[in-house]
Design a protein around this motif. Sequence first.
Motif, PDB file in Angstrom:
ATOM      1  N   ARG A 222      42.772 -17.449  16.426  1.00 50.12           N
ATOM      2  CA  ARG A 222      41.803 -17.702  17.060  1.00 50.12           C
ATOM      3  C   ARG A 222      41.258 -16.573  18.248  1.00 50.12           C
ATOM      4  O   ARG A 222      40.224 -16.317  18.410  1.00 50.12           O
ATOM      5  CB  ARG A 222      41.670 -18.963  17.581  1.00 50.12           C
ATOM      6  CG  ARG A 222      40.362 -19.480  18.316  1.00 50.12           C
ATOM      7  CD  ARG A 222      40.552 -20.705  19.195  1.00 50.12           C
ATOM      8  NE  ARG A 222      41.619 -20.612  20.364  1.00 50.12           N
ATOM      9  CZ  ARG A 222      41.663 -21.880  20.972  1.00 50.12           C
ATOM     10  NH1 ARG A 222      41.180 -22.961  20.909  1.00 50.12           N
ATOM     11  NH2 ARG A 222      42.566 -21.618  22.161  1.00 50.12           N
ATOM     12  N   THR A 223      42.427 -16.074  18.701  1.00 48.05           N
ATOM     13  CA  THR A 223      42.111 -15.053  19.924  1.00 48.05           C
ATOM     14  C   THR A 223      41.590 -13.700  19.174  1.00 48.05           C
ATOM     15  O   THR A 223      40.364 -13.028  19.687  1.00 48.05           O
ATOM     16  CB  THR A 223      43.201 -14.653  20.595  1.00 48.05           C
ATOM     17  OG1 THR A 223      43.741 -15.892  21.181  1.00 48.05           O
ATOM     18  CG2 THR A 223      43.036 -13.562  21.655  1.00 48.05           C
ATOM     19  N   PHE A 224      41.783 -13.215  18.185  1.00 46.07           N
ATOM     20  CA  PHE A 224      41.367 -12.264  17.347  1.00 46.07           C
ATOM     21  C   PHE A 224      39.958 -12.526  16.861  1.00 46.07           C
ATOM     22  O   PHE A 224      39.159 -11.813  16.937  1.00 46.07           O
ATOM     23  CB  PHE A 224      42.017 -11.933  15.932  1.00 46.07           C
ATOM     24  CG  PHE A 224      43.387 -11.030  16.229  1.00 46.07           C
ATOM     25  CD1 PHE A 224      43.124  -9.910  16.774  1.00 46.07           C
ATOM     26  CD2 PHE A 224      44.567 -11.644  15.864  1.00 46.07           C
ATOM     27  CE1 PHE A 224      44.514  -8.917  17.072  1.00 46.07           C
ATOM     28  CE2 PHE A 224      45.806 -10.602  16.356  1.00 46.07           C
ATOM     29  CZ  PHE A 224      45.484  -9.580  16.915  1.00 46.07           C
ATOM     30  N   ALA A 225      39.641 -13.877  16.482  1.00 48.97           N
ATOM     31  CA  ALA A 225      38.188 -14.280  16.221  1.00 48.97           C
ATOM     32  C   ALA A 225      37.343 -14.017  17.603  1.00 48.97           C
ATOM     33  O   ALA A 225      36.155 -13.545  17.394  1.00 48.97           O
ATOM     34  CB  ALA A 225      38.100 -15.589  15.534  1.00 48.97           C
ATOM     35  N   TRP A 226      37.648 -14.382  18.576  1.00 53.60           N
ATOM     36  CA  TRP A 226      37.133 -14.333  19.891  1.00 53.60           C
ATOM     37  C   TRP A 226      36.833 -12.726  20.042  1.00 53.60           C
ATOM     38  O   TRP A 226      35.831 -12.247  20.464  1.00 53.60           O
ATOM     39  CB  TRP A 226      37.906 -14.767  21.004  1.00 53.60           C
ATOM     40  CG  TRP A 226      37.998 -16.253  21.269  1.00 53.60           C
ATOM     41  CD1 TRP A 226      36.967 -17.031  20.493  1.00 53.60           C
ATOM     42  CD2 TRP A 226      38.794 -16.984  21.760  1.00 53.60           C
ATOM     43  NE1 TRP A 226      37.457 -18.532  20.926  1.00 53.60           N
ATOM     44  CE2 TRP A 226      38.695 -18.426  21.542  1.00 53.60           C
ATOM     45  CE3 TRP A 226      39.703 -16.837  22.722  1.00 53.60           C
ATOM     46  CZ2 TRP A 226      39.378 -19.487  22.239  1.00 53.60           C
ATOM     47  CZ3 TRP A 226      40.770 -17.558  23.460  1.00 53.60           C
ATOM     48  CH2 TRP A 226      40.291 -19.181  23.099  1.00 53.60           C
ATOM     49  N   LEU A 227      37.997 -11.920  20.013  1.00 53.38           N
ATOM     50  CA  LEU A 227      37.461 -10.579  20.306  1.00 53.38           C
ATOM     51  C   LEU A 227      36.757  -9.806  19.249  1.00 53.38           C
ATOM     52  O   LEU A 227      36.044  -8.830  19.743  1.00 53.38           O
ATOM     53  CB  LEU A 227      38.991  -9.831  20.332  1.00 53.38           C
ATOM     54  CG  LEU A 227      39.933 -10.035  21.396  1.00 53.38           C
ATOM     55  CD1 LEU A 227      41.327  -9.493  21.059  1.00 53.38           C
ATOM     56  CD2 LEU A 227      39.350  -9.987  22.764  1.00 53.38           C
ATOM     57  N   HIS A 228      36.955 -10.216  17.921  1.00 54.63           N
ATOM     58  CA  HIS A 228      36.099  -9.522  17.097  1.00 54.63           C
ATOM     59  C   HIS A 228      34.658  -9.939  16.947  1.00 54.63           C
ATOM     60  O   HIS A 228      33.849  -9.496  16.173  1.00 54.63           O
ATOM     61  CB  HIS A 228      36.797  -9.680  15.623  1.00 54.63           C
ATOM     62  CG  HIS A 228      37.862  -8.850  15.586  1.00 54.63           C
ATOM     63  ND1 HIS A 228      38.838  -8.926  14.608  1.00 54.63           N
ATOM     64  CD2 HIS A 228      38.581  -8.003  16.398  1.00 54.63           C
ATOM     65  CE1 HIS A 228      39.932  -8.317  14.730  1.00 54.63           C
ATOM     66  NE2 HIS A 228      39.547  -7.500  15.748  1.00 54.63           N
ATOM     67  N   GLN A 229      34.262 -10.782  17.850  1.00 54.17           N
ATOM     68  CA  GLN A 229      33.003 -11.394  18.186  1.00 54.17           C
ATOM     69  C   GLN A 229      32.138 -10.118  18.792  1.00 54.17           C
ATOM     70  O   GLN A 229      30.904  -9.865  18.743  1.00 54.17           O
ATOM     71  CB  GLN A 229      32.713 -12.536  18.802  1.00 54.17           C
ATOM     72  CG  GLN A 229      33.046 -13.735  18.168  1.00 54.17           C
ATOM     73  CD  GLN A 229      33.085 -14.919  19.112  1.00 54.17           C
ATOM     74  OE1 GLN A 229      32.767 -14.844  20.356  1.00 54.17           O
ATOM     75  NE2 GLN A 229      33.115 -16.219  18.506  1.00 54.17           N
ATOM     76  N   PHE A 230      32.731  -9.210  19.579  1.00 46.94           N
ATOM     77  CA  PHE A 230      32.415  -7.936  20.010  1.00 46.94           C
ATOM     78  C   PHE A 230      32.495  -7.074  18.837  1.00 46.94           C
ATOM     79  O   PHE A 230      33.358  -6.393  18.457  1.00 46.94           O
ATOM     80  CB  PHE A 230      33.317  -7.394  21.252  1.00 46.94           C
ATOM     81  CG  PHE A 230      33.413  -8.399  22.306  1.00 46.94           C
ATOM     82  CD1 PHE A 230      32.482  -8.347  23.327  1.00 46.94           C
ATOM     83  CD2 PHE A 230      34.561  -9.394  22.407  1.00 46.94           C
ATOM     84  CE1 PHE A 230      32.425  -9.063  24.536  1.00 46.94           C
ATOM     85  CE2 PHE A 230      34.440 -10.151  23.444  1.00 46.94           C
ATOM     86  CZ  PHE A 230      33.654 -10.122  24.742  1.00 46.94           C
TER      87      PHE A 230
END
Length: 264
Positions: A222-230
């Motif tokens: 989920r954290t990777f998904a948050w970061l790759h929103q950038f």
Amino acid sequence: MPDDLWARFAPILPPPPQRRNQHPGRRRTDDRIALAGILFVLRTGAAWRDVPRKEIGCPGVTAWRRLRDWTEAGVWPRLHAAILAELRKAGLLEMDDCAIDGSHVRSLKGRAHTGPSPIDRGRPGSKHHIVVDRRGTPLAVSLTGGNRHDVTQLIPLIDAIPRIRGLRGRPRHRPQRLYADRGYDFDKYRRLLRRRGIAPKIARRGAPHGSGLGKTRWVVERTFAWLHQFKRLRIRYEMRADLHLGLLQLACGITCLRNLRAAF
């Protein structure tokens, strides 16, 4: 530019260079405006030359130069550590259980920390490696070539977790348990973790699925998904590895700040 982000960013900035008495040249762009230009590129994925000067207040080349200067000054890790301390003070860090993983991104300009990606037909790529707490809060990140094995970054990432203050007593920088997938299944690294007082919870290769480790480890995905929103982080455009890592560290700081906002 969010006021709460700027309030945490301004105190850690290095002092600006002094202007010459004679022929001082063009007035220096305000740091807050330059940071707004960096955030625009980070969020939208636009090229530096496409930064809208009228809306942002500075050209893209100025924002890029400020990113370069602040990266070389080590500003982004300090910002990240400062927000982590606020999270710990607020009781929003759960570092007893941590999880680690890596994620591939394509690299369009093959330079340092790129390599043939085994999951992208050998095209040049890089890897984001991250360790998070039980809530998915990013604690430390690193950047390697796309052909580097995930396990090579296990110990460097654990050692890169900053000493997080915020409460009385010693700063916290070690989890009690570390969760990882089968890519980290090496007895050598289990021993290295135990020497640091960390209990390895790593899935065994060849064992049937359903160990139950995913109930704790899913937060890193989920954290990777948050970061790759950038969008600037989805594909590596920067030729300089330190600048791409600086943007990744800035995204981690913003993610931590969002978690802090959500709690109040």
